[in-house]
Design an enzyme around this catalytic site. Structure first.
Site, PDB file in Angstrom:
ATOM      1  N   LYS A  44       0.822  -1.223   0.000  1.00  0.00           N
ATOM      2  CA  LYS A  44       0.000   0.000   0.000  1.00  0.00           C
ATOM      3  C   LYS A  44       0.857   1.275   0.000  1.00  0.00           C
ATOM      4  O   LYS A  44       2.070   1.235   0.264  1.00  0.00           O
ATOM      5  CB  LYS A  44      -0.926  -0.029   1.219  1.00  0.00           C
ATOM      6  N   TYR A  74     -12.662  -2.024  -3.381  1.00  0.00           N
ATOM      7  CA  TYR A  74     -13.171  -2.000  -2.008  1.00  0.00           C
ATOM      8  C   TYR A  74     -14.688  -1.875  -1.950  1.00  0.00           C
ATOM      9  O   TYR A  74     -15.229  -1.422  -0.940  1.00  0.00           O
ATOM     10  CB  TYR A  74     -12.496  -0.871  -1.235  1.00  0.00           C
ATOM     11  N   ASN A 119      -1.919   0.438   6.802  1.00  0.00           N
ATOM     12  CA  ASN A 119      -1.450  -0.848   7.345  1.00  0.00           C
ATOM     13  C   ASN A 119      -0.590  -1.655   6.364  1.00  0.00           C
ATOM     14  O   ASN A 119      -0.485  -2.870   6.464  1.00  0.00           O
ATOM     15  CB  ASN A 119      -2.623  -1.653   7.909  1.00  0.00           C
ATOM     16  N   HIS A 134      -2.320  -5.417   1.811  1.00  0.00           N
ATOM     17  CA  HIS A 134      -3.625  -6.073   1.718  1.00  0.00           C
ATOM     18  C   HIS A 134      -3.387  -7.513   1.295  1.00  0.00           C
ATOM     19  O   HIS A 134      -2.496  -7.779   0.496  1.00  0.00           O
ATOM     20  CB  HIS A 134      -4.500  -5.389   0.654  1.00  0.00           C
ATOM     21  N   GLU A 167      -9.980 -10.759  -7.163  1.00  0.00           N
ATOM     22  CA  GLU A 167      -9.027  -9.654  -7.015  1.00  0.00           C
ATOM     23  C   GLU A 167      -7.866  -9.782  -8.010  1.00  0.00           C
ATOM     24  O   GLU A 167      -7.444  -8.788  -8.611  1.00  0.00           O
ATOM     25  CB  GLU A 167      -8.516  -9.608  -5.568  1.00  0.00           C
TER      26      GLU A 167
HETATM   27  P1  CMP Z   1      -7.535  -4.313   3.771  1.00  0.00           P
HETATM   28  O1  CMP Z   1      -7.109  -5.705   4.079  1.00  0.00           O
HETATM   29  O2  CMP Z   1      -6.936  -3.664   2.604  1.00  0.00           O
HETATM   30  O3  CMP Z   1      -9.135  -4.301   3.614  1.00  0.00           O
HETATM   31  C1  CMP Z   1      -9.943  -3.219   4.002  1.00  0.00           C
HETATM   32  C2  CMP Z   1      -9.159  -2.113   4.585  1.00  0.00           C
HETATM   33  O4  CMP Z   1      -9.905  -1.129   5.257  1.00  0.00           O
HETATM   34  C3  CMP Z   1      -8.238  -2.644   5.637  1.00  0.00           C
HETATM   35  O5  CMP Z   1      -7.218  -3.399   5.043  1.00  0.00           O
HETATM   36  C4  CMP Z   1      -7.812  -1.383   6.364  1.00  0.00           C
HETATM   37  O6  CMP Z   1      -6.683  -0.793   5.784  1.00  0.00           O
HETATM   38  C5  CMP Z   1      -9.003  -0.489   6.125  1.00  0.00           C
HETATM   39  N1  CMP Z   1      -9.672  -0.240   7.407  1.00  0.00           N
HETATM   40  C6  CMP Z   1     -10.252  -1.143   8.184  1.00  0.00           C
HETATM   41  N2  CMP Z   1     -10.752  -0.523   9.280  1.00  0.00           N
HETATM   42  C7  CMP Z   1     -10.464   0.791   9.150  1.00  0.00           C
HETATM   43  C8  CMP Z   1     -10.703   1.938   9.942  1.00  0.00           C
HETATM   44  N3  CMP Z   1     -11.350   1.850  11.107  1.00  0.00           N
HETATM   45  N4  CMP Z   1     -10.257   3.125   9.489  1.00  0.00           N
HETATM   46  C9  CMP Z   1      -9.614   3.202   8.293  1.00  0.00           C
HETATM   47  N5  CMP Z   1      -9.340   2.146   7.511  1.00  0.00           N
HETATM   48  C10 CMP Z   1      -9.768   0.955   7.935  1.00  0.00           C
END
Ligand code: CMP
Length: 139
Positions: A10, A50, A113, A116, A127
């Site tokens: 990311k 998403y 984070n 993904h 995906e």
């Molecule tokens: P990902 O695995 O990419 O799938 C959905 C994403 O939403 C997740 O990782 C996080 O990066 C994001 N996400 C989940 N919860 C929150 C939150 N409370 N605030 C912002 N982003 C979020």
């Protein structure tokens, strides 16, 4: 059983030049990077990707984040690749991620984070197909 999963490195990670360090953790886990491309996601691609989170309060922020910097999209292959990569990534919230996981090592917050990974074999197929042609995946 050999599977494929879809991974994204990311924007928070590409921005900090962590692509190689994250790939090292992936490869050390035994997963193979069988396709990889650095792209700038379009808003439409991020919104489609998403779509399941469209009603969540963080959806707009998530889409903006994913288009803010380049990302690296990948196909990972190996034994139980979907579950295995979820272990290697660690919990979505880095504060809850186990030692040695990518998110414990590199992630900044639940939003930023770093990676993904697909949550099921069926979603992995969907995906992967959004970003790769089968001919570009070399297992
Ligand atoms: P990902 O695995 O990419 O799938 C959905 C994403 O939403 C997740 O990782 C996080 O990066 C994001 N996400 C989940 N919860 C929150 C939150 N409370 N605030 C912002 N982003 C979020």
């Amino acid at each position: 059983m050999t599977e494929r999963t879809f991974s994204i490195i990311k924007p928070d990670a590409t921005k900090r030049n962590l692509t190689g360090k994250i790939n090292a953790v992936i490869e050390e886990s035994g997963l193979r990077i069988v396709a990889q491309r650095r792209i700038r996601m379009t808003q439409e691609e991020a919104e489609d990707f998403y779509d399941v989170h469209r009603e969540r309060p963080f959806y707009g922020e998530l889409v903006e984040f994913m288009i803010s910097e380049p990302v690296v999209v990948q196909v990972l292959q190996g034994d139980n690749a979907v579950a295995r990569y979820r272990e290697v990534m660690g919990a979505t919230n880095p504060a809850q991620a186990a030692d040695g996981t990518i998110r414990k090592l590199f992630a900044l917050s639940v939003g930023e984070n770093s990676v993904h990974g697909s949550d099921s074999v069926d979603n992995a197929k969907i995906e992967i197909a959004q970003f790769f042609d089968e001919a570009d995946i070399v297992g």
